[in-house]
Every structure is written in structure tokens, then in C-alpha cells.
Design a protein around this motif. Structure first.
Motif, PDB file in Angstrom:
ATOM      1  N   LYS A  99       0.905  -1.240  -0.070  1.00  0.00           N
ATOM      2  CA  LYS A  99      -0.111   0.057   0.072  1.00  0.00           C
ATOM      3  C   LYS A  99       0.943   1.310  -0.038  1.00  0.00           C
ATOM      4  O   LYS A  99       0.498   2.151  -0.758  1.00  0.00           O
ATOM      5  N   ALA A 100       2.010   1.373   0.858  1.00  0.00           N
ATOM      6  CA  ALA A 100       2.807   2.510   0.892  1.00  0.00           C
ATOM      7  C   ALA A 100       3.763   2.604  -0.475  1.00  0.00           C
ATOM      8  O   ALA A 100       3.873   3.632  -0.811  1.00  0.00           O
ATOM      9  N   ALA A 101       3.987   1.472  -1.047  1.00  0.00           N
ATOM     10  CA  ALA A 101       4.603   1.414  -2.357  1.00  0.00           C
ATOM     11  C   ALA A 101       3.755   2.491  -3.344  1.00  0.00           C
ATOM     12  O   ALA A 101       4.791   3.323  -4.151  1.00  0.00           O
ATOM     13  N   VAL A 102       2.601   2.630  -3.541  1.00  0.00           N
ATOM     14  CA  VAL A 102       2.071   3.312  -4.396  1.00  0.00           C
ATOM     15  C   VAL A 102       2.239   4.852  -4.030  1.00  0.00           C
ATOM     16  O   VAL A 102       2.680   5.766  -4.954  1.00  0.00           O
ATOM     17  N   LYS A 103       2.290   5.295  -2.786  1.00  0.00           N
ATOM     18  CA  LYS A 103       2.628   6.657  -2.450  1.00  0.00           C
ATOM     19  C   LYS A 103       4.052   6.861  -2.446  1.00  0.00           C
ATOM     20  O   LYS A 103       4.374   8.045  -3.008  1.00  0.00           O
ATOM     21  N   LEU A 107       5.925   9.948  -4.559  1.00  0.00           N
ATOM     22  CA  LEU A 107       7.117  10.839  -4.046  1.00  0.00           C
ATOM     23  C   LEU A 107       8.199  10.988  -4.834  1.00  0.00           C
ATOM     24  O   LEU A 107       8.791  11.855  -5.253  1.00  0.00           O
ATOM     25  N   VAL A 108       8.739   9.697  -5.305  1.00  0.00           N
ATOM     26  CA  VAL A 108       9.820   9.600  -6.450  1.00  0.00           C
ATOM     27  C   VAL A 108       9.664  10.747  -7.654  1.00  0.00           C
ATOM     28  O   VAL A 108      10.388  11.306  -7.999  1.00  0.00           O
ATOM     29  N   LYS A 109       8.370  10.619  -8.095  1.00  0.00           N
ATOM     30  CA  LYS A 109       7.845  11.520  -9.317  1.00  0.00           C
ATOM     31  C   LYS A 109       8.153  12.950  -8.931  1.00  0.00           C
ATOM     32  O   LYS A 109       8.639  13.728  -9.625  1.00  0.00           O
ATOM     33  N   GLU A 110       7.542  13.043  -7.755  1.00  0.00           N
ATOM     34  CA  GLU A 110       7.813  14.428  -7.337  1.00  0.00           C
ATOM     35  C   GLU A 110       9.048  15.171  -7.199  1.00  0.00           C
ATOM     36  O   GLU A 110       9.383  16.114  -7.624  1.00  0.00           O
ATOM     37  N   LEU A 111      10.005  14.295  -6.589  1.00  0.00           N
ATOM     38  CA  LEU A 111      11.369  14.552  -6.207  1.00  0.00           C
ATOM     39  C   LEU A 111      12.072  14.794  -7.331  1.00  0.00           C
ATOM     40  O   LEU A 111      12.864  15.837  -7.805  1.00  0.00           O
ATOM     41  N   THR A 112      11.716  13.818  -8.559  1.00  0.00           N
ATOM     42  CA  THR A 112      12.553  14.116  -9.843  1.00  0.00           C
ATOM     43  C   THR A 112      11.976  15.341 -10.524  1.00  0.00           C
ATOM     44  O   THR A 112      13.001  15.946 -11.088  1.00  0.00           O
ATOM     45  N   THR A 113      10.772  15.757 -10.362  1.00  0.00           N
ATOM     46  CA  THR A 113      10.445  16.887 -11.004  1.00  0.00           C
ATOM     47  C   THR A 113      10.991  18.185 -10.349  1.00  0.00           C
ATOM     48  O   THR A 113      11.440  18.947 -10.887  1.00  0.00           O
ATOM     49  N   VAL A 142      19.564  10.365   0.366  1.00  0.00           N
ATOM     50  CA  VAL A 142      20.003   9.520  -0.778  1.00  0.00           C
ATOM     51  C   VAL A 142      19.445   9.278  -2.039  1.00  0.00           C
ATOM     52  O   VAL A 142      19.873   9.266  -3.122  1.00  0.00           O
ATOM     53  N   SER A 143      18.097   9.508  -1.707  1.00  0.00           N
ATOM     54  CA  SER A 143      17.096   9.373  -2.944  1.00  0.00           C
ATOM     55  C   SER A 143      17.136  10.589  -3.668  1.00  0.00           C
ATOM     56  O   SER A 143      17.338  10.592  -5.060  1.00  0.00           O
ATOM     57  N   MET A 144      17.543  11.705  -3.150  1.00  0.00           N
ATOM     58  CA  MET A 144      17.607  12.937  -3.827  1.00  0.00           C
ATOM     59  C   MET A 144      19.179  12.827  -4.762  1.00  0.00           C
ATOM     60  O   MET A 144      19.207  13.370  -5.710  1.00  0.00           O
ATOM     61  N   TYR A 145      20.073  12.391  -3.962  1.00  0.00           N
ATOM     62  CA  TYR A 145      21.328  12.418  -4.694  1.00  0.00           C
ATOM     63  C   TYR A 145      21.416  11.483  -5.629  1.00  0.00           C
ATOM     64  O   TYR A 145      22.215  11.758  -6.766  1.00  0.00           O
ATOM     65  N   THR A 146      20.884  10.367  -5.445  1.00  0.00           N
ATOM     66  CA  THR A 146      20.636   9.318  -6.488  1.00  0.00           C
ATOM     67  C   THR A 146      20.087   9.939  -7.778  1.00  0.00           C
ATOM     68  O   THR A 146      20.641   9.695  -8.861  1.00  0.00           O
ATOM     69  N   LEU A 147      18.820  10.489  -7.596  1.00  0.00           N
ATOM     70  CA  LEU A 147      18.084  11.059  -8.636  1.00  0.00           C
ATOM     71  C   LEU A 147      18.828  12.161  -9.486  1.00  0.00           C
ATOM     72  O   LEU A 147      18.831  12.226 -10.541  1.00  0.00           O
ATOM     73  N   ALA A 148      19.553  13.099  -8.720  1.00  0.00           N
ATOM     74  CA  ALA A 148      20.362  13.923  -9.289  1.00  0.00           C
ATOM     75  C   ALA A 148      21.359  13.531 -10.247  1.00  0.00           C
ATOM     76  O   ALA A 148      21.502  13.954 -11.079  1.00  0.00           O
ATOM     77  N   ASP A 159      13.439   4.033 -16.183  1.00  0.00           N
ATOM     78  CA  ASP A 159      14.324   3.578 -15.211  1.00  0.00           C
ATOM     79  C   ASP A 159      14.845   4.403 -13.954  1.00  0.00           C
ATOM     80  O   ASP A 159      15.059   4.020 -12.866  1.00  0.00           O
ATOM     81  N   LEU A 160      14.421   5.696 -14.277  1.00  0.00           N
ATOM     82  CA  LEU A 160      14.498   6.622 -13.050  1.00  0.00           C
ATOM     83  C   LEU A 160      13.543   6.424 -12.004  1.00  0.00           C
ATOM     84  O   LEU A 160      13.931   6.677 -10.672  1.00  0.00           O
ATOM     85  N   GLU A 161      12.377   5.940 -12.163  1.00  0.00           N
ATOM     86  CA  GLU A 161      11.449   5.648 -11.181  1.00  0.00           C
ATOM     87  C   GLU A 161      11.615   4.453 -10.582  1.00  0.00           C
ATOM     88  O   GLU A 161      11.448   4.663  -9.236  1.00  0.00           O
ATOM     89  N   GLN A 162      12.195   3.440 -10.998  1.00  0.00           N
ATOM     90  CA  GLN A 162      12.562   2.203 -10.449  1.00  0.00           C
ATOM     91  C   GLN A 162      13.770   2.657  -9.520  1.00  0.00           C
ATOM     92  O   GLN A 162      13.807   2.239  -8.274  1.00  0.00           O
ATOM     93  N   LEU A 163      14.940   3.327  -9.949  1.00  0.00           N
ATOM     94  CA  LEU A 163      15.955   3.622  -9.254  1.00  0.00           C
ATOM     95  C   LEU A 163      15.736   4.508  -8.154  1.00  0.00           C
ATOM     96  O   LEU A 163      16.118   4.051  -6.919  1.00  0.00           O
ATOM     97  N   GLY A 164      14.963   5.517  -8.198  1.00  0.00           N
ATOM     98  CA  GLY A 164      14.349   6.480  -7.171  1.00  0.00           C
ATOM     99  C   GLY A 164      13.909   5.576  -5.912  1.00  0.00           C
ATOM    100  O   GLY A 164      14.117   5.746  -4.848  1.00  0.00           O
ATOM    101  N   LEU A 165      12.877   4.717  -6.381  1.00  0.00           N
ATOM    102  CA  LEU A 165      12.000   3.775  -5.238  1.00  0.00           C
ATOM    103  C   LEU A 165      13.175   3.002  -4.624  1.00  0.00           C
ATOM    104  O   LEU A 165      13.025   2.776  -3.594  1.00  0.00           O
TER     105      LEU A 165
END
Length: 364
Positions: A99-103, A107-113, A142-148, A159-165
Motif C-alpha cells: 500500500k505504501a509503495a504506491v505513495k 514521491l519519487v516522481k515529485e522529487l524527480t520533477t 540518498v534518494s535525492m542524490y541518486t536522482l540528481a 528506469d529513473l522511477e525504479q532507481l528512485g524507489l
């Protein structure tokens, strides 16, 4: 604005940015003159740096990777997820995690944007947010550094969405490690270190059984401590045996770990954290990833006091894109004397370098 070590602050200075707790409540308000009691409170809360207001640097902007409100909400979401995962695991269930994975995907999409909108490199010294557990803030960082880093590498959006998650959940296995070991202030005993290392295997087992989480995300948790030369754990695999996503998260993980304040040591500055990565580039870490990561973070963040090789002292005023070790510096002192402030662009004076930072300036 200037970034100053809390241990150097003297009563009477004004705080330019508030200090929040993890729920977004203001603990120390901005625009107030700091008293002895307030400074002691900052120290007791393990705040390493504070952003202060002063006339000569008032126009210097201190950037945050994402807005404070979004950061606070993200940490709360990560905390809630990790706590639910522990409950799930004890009940032999994956319902709450799924259930949390969906949210978390949102979050990952919002951080990426948010990160893609920001043309500035990541500045993180001014992160005045108190959380009750390093793990949650670390997972977000770590998620922010990873996405950047991934955006700099031009990783495609899918791939960015999977990597961010994978980055958000890379340390989820630590929920299974006893708090007294995770938060131990001293050196871990050999048997305790073995228990900590098991978090990679716990994470893999937790994530691989969640139906709506890609298996690749589980492998990010499993492999993020593996190293190119085989010196990592849990399996000691090397080179191309390690998934590229785990290599990326591994770089971001180490950088945030050494540049964060911990119970057993003070935070390093960003340029010191990068030195750690460079010392292992080509052996422990992929050299190309380390060199690319350097382009995503401010080695000398805006507001940091620096001393130059010719003896001048100033404050970093702004960054030079692609030349992050040569920022623009607001010079305040020459030959140990105060001068009328002026900006020195280090890209134009290649014979001058930054030789020291951080502890130079004590507030009078």
C-alpha cells in the motif's frame, strides 16, 4: 547569509533560517537574536550548522534541494512506511508495504520533477531539520542524490522511477536491526557489525515479496554495499556482477553518510565527502559515477566561510556551473584585517585555491 558552525556562534547574531522538527514545527524562529540558551539548545539538538544574517552577506542565497514543506512531508512518509514494514514483517505480511509503495512512487516522481526544475547543484549544509531517527532523513537524502546523479547520467524516465524507489527503500532492512546497535555511539563489535550487515539481506527479503515492487528495487537494497573490487557485502561480488543502479545508490549512500551528523562523529563537509569517494574511485566505486556525481553537488556550498591560498578569507557567494571547486567568494578579510567586501570569481584566478573551511570564523 552565512553558514556558521553552531559551536562558533556567539550571542547576539540573528538566525536567517528557522529550525524545524520532523513534523514541521518551528523549534527556533528566524529573525531572532540568539541567546546563550538558544545556542545551547541548538547544540543539544546536534545541529552542526546554522544560517545567520549579517550585513555583508545578506544577499547570498542559501539553496535547498527541495522546499522545506515537501522535505518534511517526505520524511514523514518514509518514516510511516518503515514503521509499517516492521509491523508487516512481524505478522508475515506485505500488505502495508504494498500500500505504501504506491505513495512512494508518487514521491519519487515529485522529487524527480523538483530536482529537474532546479538548475542549481545540491546544497545541503543549511538543512536545519531535526528528525528523531537518522534513517528516515538519510533515505530521503540518498534518494535525492541518486536522482540528481541519474539525471546527470541521462537515465530514462522509466528506469529513473525504479532507481528512485530503490534509493528510498535501500536501507529498509535496518528496521530489523536492534536500535541499540544502529544508534550505538562507539565502535561496533565484530558480532554487532555482522548484525548491521544483515540489513541488506533483510531488505532484499522484505522487498522481493511485495507484489507491486519490482525485483530490481529489492536488488538495490541487496547490493548497495557491494564494491567494485569485491570488498563489499553481503556477497562480495564485483565489477559487472553489481547492478548499475546499486552502484549509483552506493555512491549516494556513502556521500550522505559521511556528510551527515551522527552520534559517533561530526559531519564532514561536501568536499571532504567527495574526497572519500575519490579515494575509492576505480577500486570500490565506479570512477565515472564519482566524476559525474561531482557535477551534482556544491563542494563549497553558498554561505560557507573559506580561506584562500593567498590568505584572504571570505564567504562563498555563488557557484560556477561545471567548476564547483572554484566558486565566487565574497572577500571579507585580507592579511587578517577586515576590508570592504568584494566578490572574487575563482574561475578567473587559477593560481588561488581554497585551502581551509568551516571553523575559520567565530562570531564576535
Amino acid at each position: 547569509m552565512r553558514v556558521v558552525p553552531v559551536k562558533n556562534i556567539r550571542p547576539g547574531v540573528e538566525l536567517a533560517k528557522p529550525v524545524y522538527d520532523e513534523h514541521g514545527r518551528v523549534l527556533v524562529q528566524t529573525n531572532m537574536q540568539l541567546t546563550e540558551v538558544m545556542i545551547k539548545r541548538l547544540k543539544n539538538m546536534n545541529i552542526t550548522y546554522a544560517v545567520i544574517r549579517e550585513e555583508n552577506t545578506d544577499d547570498i542565497l542559501i539553496h535547498s534541494p527541495i522546499p522545506d514543506e515537501q522535505r518534511i512531508e517526505a520524511i514523514q512518509q518514509i518514516k510511516h512506511t518503515f514503521q509499517n514494514v516492521k509491523s508487516d514483517y512481524l505478522m508475515n505480511s506485505n500488505h502495508l508495504l504494498e500500500k505504501a509503495a504506491v505513495k512512494l512512487e508518487v514521491l519519487v516522481k515529485e522529487l524527480t520533477t523538483e530536482l529537474s526544475k532546479n538548475e542549481e547543484v545540491i546544497h545541503y549544509l543549511s538543512d536545519l531539520l531535526i528528525v528523531d531517527d537518522y534513517l528516515f532523513a538519510h533515505s530521503l537524502n540518498v534518494s535525492m542524490y541518486t536522482l540528481a546523479l541519474a539525471q546527470e547520467l541521462h537515465v530514462n524516465s522509466s528506469d529513473l522511477e525504479q532507481l528512485g524507489l530503490g534509493a528510498v527503500l535501500h536501507d529498509i532492512g535496518k528496521t530489523m536491526i536492534p536500535d541499540e546497535i544502529i544508534n550505538k555511539p562507539g565502535k561496533l563489535e565484530k558480532d554487532e557489525w555482522k548484525i548491521v550487515q544483515a540489513h541488506t539481506e533483510y531488505g532484499f527479503e522484505i522487498l522481493r515479496h511485495a507484489h507491486n515492487i519490482p525485483l530490481l528495487v529489492a536488488h538495490c537494497a541487496y547490493q548497495h554495499h557491494e564494491r567494485m573490487d569485491g570488498s563489499g557485502y553481503p556477497r562480495g561480488i564485483q565489477q559487472n556482477e553489481i547492478h548499475p543502479f546499486a552502484k549509483i545508490i552506493g555512491v549516494a549512500d556513502v556521500f550522505d553518510a559521511v556528510t551527515s551528523n551522527r552520534v559517533y562523529r561530526d559531519a564532514m563537509l561536501p568536499h571532504e565527502g567527495l574526497d572519500i569517494l575519490y579515494s575509492g574511485a576505480g577500486t570500490q566505486f565506479d570512477k565515472h559515477l564519482v566524476e559525474t556525481f561531482k557535477k551534482t553537488v556544491a563542494l563549497y556550498p553558498n554561505g560557507l566561510t573559506v580561506k584562500l591560498s593567498d590568505g584572504r578569507v571570505g564567504v562563498v557567494a555563488r557557484q560556477n556551473r561545471q567548476l564547483f571547486d572554484r566558486p565566487v567568494v565574497r572577500i571579507l578579510q585580507e592579511n587578517d584585517r577586515n576590508v570592504n567586501p568584494y566578490d572574487l570569481d575563482m574561475k578567473d584566478v587559477l593560481d588561488v585555491t581554497i585551502v581551509s573551511t568551516d571553523n575559520l570564523h567565530k562570531q564576535d
